[in-house]
Design a protein around this motif. Structure first.
Motif, PDB file in Angstrom:
ATOM      1  N   GLU A 155       0.797  -1.595  -0.247  1.00  0.00           N
ATOM      2  CA  GLU A 155       0.083   0.021   0.478  1.00  0.00           C
ATOM      3  C   GLU A 155       0.880   1.626  -0.133  1.00  0.00           C
ATOM      4  N   SER A 156       2.409   1.000   0.756  1.00  0.00           N
ATOM      5  CA  SER A 156       3.041   2.307   1.133  1.00  0.00           C
ATOM      6  C   SER A 156       3.308   2.839  -0.568  1.00  0.00           C
ATOM      7  N   GLU A 157       3.546   1.456  -1.542  1.00  0.00           N
ATOM      8  CA  GLU A 157       4.901   1.967  -2.299  1.00  0.00           C
ATOM      9  C   GLU A 157       3.426   2.197  -3.574  1.00  0.00           C
ATOM     10  N   GLN A 158       2.351   1.699  -3.068  1.00  0.00           N
ATOM     11  CA  GLN A 158       1.592   2.066  -4.175  1.00  0.00           C
ATOM     12  C   GLN A 158       1.082   3.981  -3.983  1.00  0.00           C
ATOM     13  N   THR A 159       1.320   4.220  -2.778  1.00  0.00           N
ATOM     14  CA  THR A 159       0.965   5.399  -2.237  1.00  0.00           C
ATOM     15  C   THR A 159       2.237   6.097  -2.757  1.00  0.00           C
ATOM     16  N   LEU A 160       3.386   6.212  -2.609  1.00  0.00           N
ATOM     17  CA  LEU A 160       4.338   6.845  -3.253  1.00  0.00           C
ATOM     18  C   LEU A 160       5.001   7.109  -4.987  1.00  0.00           C
ATOM     19  N   MET A 161       4.078   6.122  -5.215  1.00  0.00           N
ATOM     20  CA  MET A 161       3.940   6.211  -7.156  1.00  0.00           C
ATOM     21  C   MET A 161       3.053   6.844  -7.129  1.00  0.00           C
ATOM     22  N   GLN A 162       1.847   7.186  -6.619  1.00  0.00           N
ATOM     23  CA  GLN A 162       0.754   7.879  -6.404  1.00  0.00           C
ATOM     24  C   GLN A 162       1.018   9.222  -6.267  1.00  0.00           C
ATOM     25  N   ILE A 163       2.016   9.529  -5.677  1.00  0.00           N
ATOM     26  CA  ILE A 163       2.684  11.118  -5.212  1.00  0.00           C
ATOM     27  C   ILE A 163       3.405  11.558  -6.175  1.00  0.00           C
ATOM     28  N   PHE A 164       4.778  10.572  -6.432  1.00  0.00           N
ATOM     29  CA  PHE A 164       5.002  10.573  -7.399  1.00  0.00           C
ATOM     30  C   PHE A 164       4.661  11.102  -9.275  1.00  0.00           C
ATOM     31  N   ASN A 165       3.191  10.469  -9.267  1.00  0.00           N
ATOM     32  CA  ASN A 165       3.029  10.774 -10.651  1.00  0.00           C
ATOM     33  C   ASN A 165       2.652  12.049 -10.581  1.00  0.00           C
ATOM     34  N   HIS A 166       1.560  12.527  -9.061  1.00  0.00           N
ATOM     35  CA  HIS A 166       1.347  13.826  -9.139  1.00  0.00           C
ATOM     36  C   HIS A 166       2.185  14.762  -9.789  1.00  0.00           C
ATOM     37  N   LEU A 167       3.114  14.884  -9.113  1.00  0.00           N
ATOM     38  CA  LEU A 167       4.447  15.136  -8.845  1.00  0.00           C
ATOM     39  C   LEU A 167       4.922  16.051 -10.666  1.00  0.00           C
ATOM     40  N   ILE A 168       5.174  14.834 -11.245  1.00  0.00           N
ATOM     41  CA  ILE A 168       4.871  14.897 -12.308  1.00  0.00           C
ATOM     42  C   ILE A 168       4.654  15.172 -13.509  1.00  0.00           C
ATOM     43  N   CYS A 169       2.737  15.096 -13.393  1.00  0.00           N
ATOM     44  CA  CYS A 169       2.049  15.662 -14.105  1.00  0.00           C
ATOM     45  C   CYS A 169       1.709  17.239 -13.309  1.00  0.00           C
ATOM     46  N   SER A 170       1.311  17.326 -11.871  1.00  0.00           N
ATOM     47  CA  SER A 170       1.703  19.099 -12.094  1.00  0.00           C
ATOM     48  C   SER A 170       2.881  20.127 -11.569  1.00  0.00           C
ATOM     49  N   TYR A 171       4.394  19.292 -11.199  1.00  0.00           N
ATOM     50  CA  TYR A 171       5.225  20.680 -10.775  1.00  0.00           C
ATOM     51  C   TYR A 171       6.015  20.153 -11.447  1.00  0.00           C
ATOM     52  N   SER A 172       5.834  19.851 -12.758  1.00  0.00           N
ATOM     53  CA  SER A 172       7.222  19.090 -14.052  1.00  0.00           C
ATOM     54  C   SER A 172       8.042  21.018 -14.418  1.00  0.00           C
ATOM     55  N   ALA A 173       9.317  20.699 -14.589  1.00  0.00           N
ATOM     56  CA  ALA A 173      10.039  21.421 -14.926  1.00  0.00           C
ATOM     57  C   ALA A 173       9.445  22.160 -16.394  1.00  0.00           C
ATOM     58  N   ILE A 174       9.482  20.651 -16.709  1.00  0.00           N
ATOM     59  CA  ILE A 174       9.740  20.736 -18.638  1.00  0.00           C
ATOM     60  C   ILE A 174       8.401  20.129 -19.436  1.00  0.00           C
ATOM     61  N   GLU A 175       7.643  21.250 -20.204  1.00  0.00           N
ATOM     62  CA  GLU A 175       6.061  20.096 -20.653  1.00  0.00           C
ATOM     63  C   GLU A 175       6.720  19.172 -21.130  1.00  0.00           C
ATOM     64  N   LEU A 176       6.078  19.013 -20.984  1.00  0.00           N
ATOM     65  CA  LEU A 176       5.714  17.117 -21.202  1.00  0.00           C
ATOM     66  C   LEU A 176       5.257  16.299 -22.426  1.00  0.00           C
ATOM     67  N   LYS A 177       3.926  17.366 -22.854  1.00  0.00           N
ATOM     68  CA  LYS A 177       2.942  16.710 -23.693  1.00  0.00           C
ATOM     69  C   LYS A 177       3.799  17.293 -25.017  1.00  0.00           C
ATOM     70  N   ASN A 178       3.539  15.916 -26.121  1.00  0.00           N
ATOM     71  CA  ASN A 178       4.638  15.480 -27.270  1.00  0.00           C
ATOM     72  C   ASN A 178       5.554  16.708 -27.302  1.00  0.00           C
ATOM     73  N   ARG A 179       6.672  16.729 -26.451  1.00  0.00           N
ATOM     74  CA  ARG A 179       7.984  16.986 -26.384  1.00  0.00           C
ATOM     75  C   ARG A 179       8.802  16.371 -26.828  1.00  0.00           C
ATOM     76  N   THR A 180       9.622  16.463 -27.500  1.00  0.00           N
ATOM     77  CA  THR A 180      10.432  15.306 -28.507  1.00  0.00           C
ATOM     78  C   THR A 180      11.810  15.760 -27.871  1.00  0.00           C
ATOM     79  N   ILE A 181      12.627  15.579 -27.484  1.00  0.00           N
ATOM     80  CA  ILE A 181      14.325  15.347 -27.788  1.00  0.00           C
ATOM     81  C   ILE A 181      15.043  14.258 -28.421  1.00  0.00           C
ATOM     82  N   LYS A 182      16.031  15.414 -28.662  1.00  0.00           N
ATOM     83  CA  LYS A 182      17.029  15.111 -29.887  1.00  0.00           C
ATOM     84  C   LYS A 182      18.394  13.516 -28.800  1.00  0.00           C
TER      85      LYS A 182
END
Length: 291
Positions: A155-182
């Motif tokens: 349960e705690s590992e699943q909650t940690l993954m939810q925290i990570f997912n929320h951080l990536i979706c809401s607090y990323s310094a880089i726009e992830l949608k449709n972003r390509t990288i060389k």
């Protein structure tokens, strides 16, 4: 990012005369602490992990030195990326929780489970956010860690993954949608390599084997793999084997059987690698699952 497996150093605030009420290390690269601090001036810089902070009590007269008009309050969150440096004025007693997690561990999650290129994973510096979803997830995770104490529960590992997912979706310094990288591996090549690793964990995969899937030379592939996954191929595969082992430890399979099915040289090899990453032995982790 080259993954490290050392335990997070949670003692930084002790130098500011803060009182550590509790600290729980359920994983080698993740720790959560509860703190109390009185009126003070604090310089904060942490180079071994990101810090997610939640005020539990007090904080109304506290502020960051470069943001004097932005004061804290119970329920407010701060996100301090690894290597971040800031100065804080603490006006009165504050009780708060800190979640520490290494950049290596965070990027491995993003590359493995969300299929992002690790170079796109960068967290923003956030001060006193009102985020009820993240507040709930962090308080839930702390309660689950307090209950488990010695090793992470499912349960705690699943909650940690939810925290990570929320951080990536809401607090990323880089726009992830449709972003390509060389440079690095293409989305298609990352997908087929990731699938091949998942399907062949029991085998002794070589860089040459994986390079053939992409049409690159072994040297070039190894360089591009590390760019895209944030870890060298051997380190990434080892982490994937440990994640699979954690799942298999919930079955009745013997440790010898699990180690053989996951491509470890022998059971003691699996035990050593498991302890390095998870922080406890496979046997202790299994006992925790059953408790």
């Amino acid at each position: 990012m080259a993954p490290t497996t050392g335990k997070i150093d949670g003692s930084i605030l002790l130098r500011a005369n803060a009182e550590m009420m509790d600290q729980i290390n359920l994983l080698n690269e993740v720790a959560i602490s509860r703190w109390a601090i009185g009126r003070n001036s604090v310089a904060y810089e942490k180079n071994d992990s990101h810090t997610l902070s939640l005020y539990l009590k007090g904080g109304d007269t506290s502020y960051r030195a470069d943001q004097r008009s932005n004061s804290g309050a119970p329920g407010r969150l701060c996100l301090m990326p690894q290597g971040h440096a800031s100065h804080w004025h603490i006006g009165d007693k504050v009780d708060f929780v800190h979640l520490y997690f290494s950049d290596a561990f965070f990027k491995h999650y993003a590359a493995s489970y969300l299929e992002y290129d690790a170079r796109l994973i960068e967290l923003r510096d956030v001060t006193y956010a009102d985020d009820t979803v993240l507040q709930h997830l962090l308080t839930t995770y702390f309660a689950q860690c307090e209950a488990a104490r010695h090793c992470a529960s499912m349960e705690s590992e699943q909650t940690l993954m939810q925290i990570f997912n929320h951080l990536i979706c809401s607090y990323s310094a880089i726009e992830l949608k449709n972003r390509t990288i060389k440079s690095g591996l293409s989305d298609y090549h990352r997908k087929i390599v990731r699938s091949a690793i998942a399907e062949r964990l029991q085998e002794k995969l070589t860089i040459s084997d994986m390079a053939k899937l992409t049409g690159h030379s072994p040297y070039h592939f190894a360089h591009m793999f590390k760019l895209s996954f944030g870890a060298a191929p051997a380190q990434y595969i080892n982490r994937q084997r440990i994640e699979r082992a954690k799942t298999m430890l919930g079955t009745n399979a013997s440790l010898a059987c699990i180690s053989a099915k996951l491509g470890f040289a022998h059971q003691s090899h699996m035990t050593t690698q498991f302890r390095n990453i998870v922080g406890v032995t496979p046997g202790a982790y299994r006992a925790c699952l059953k408790s």
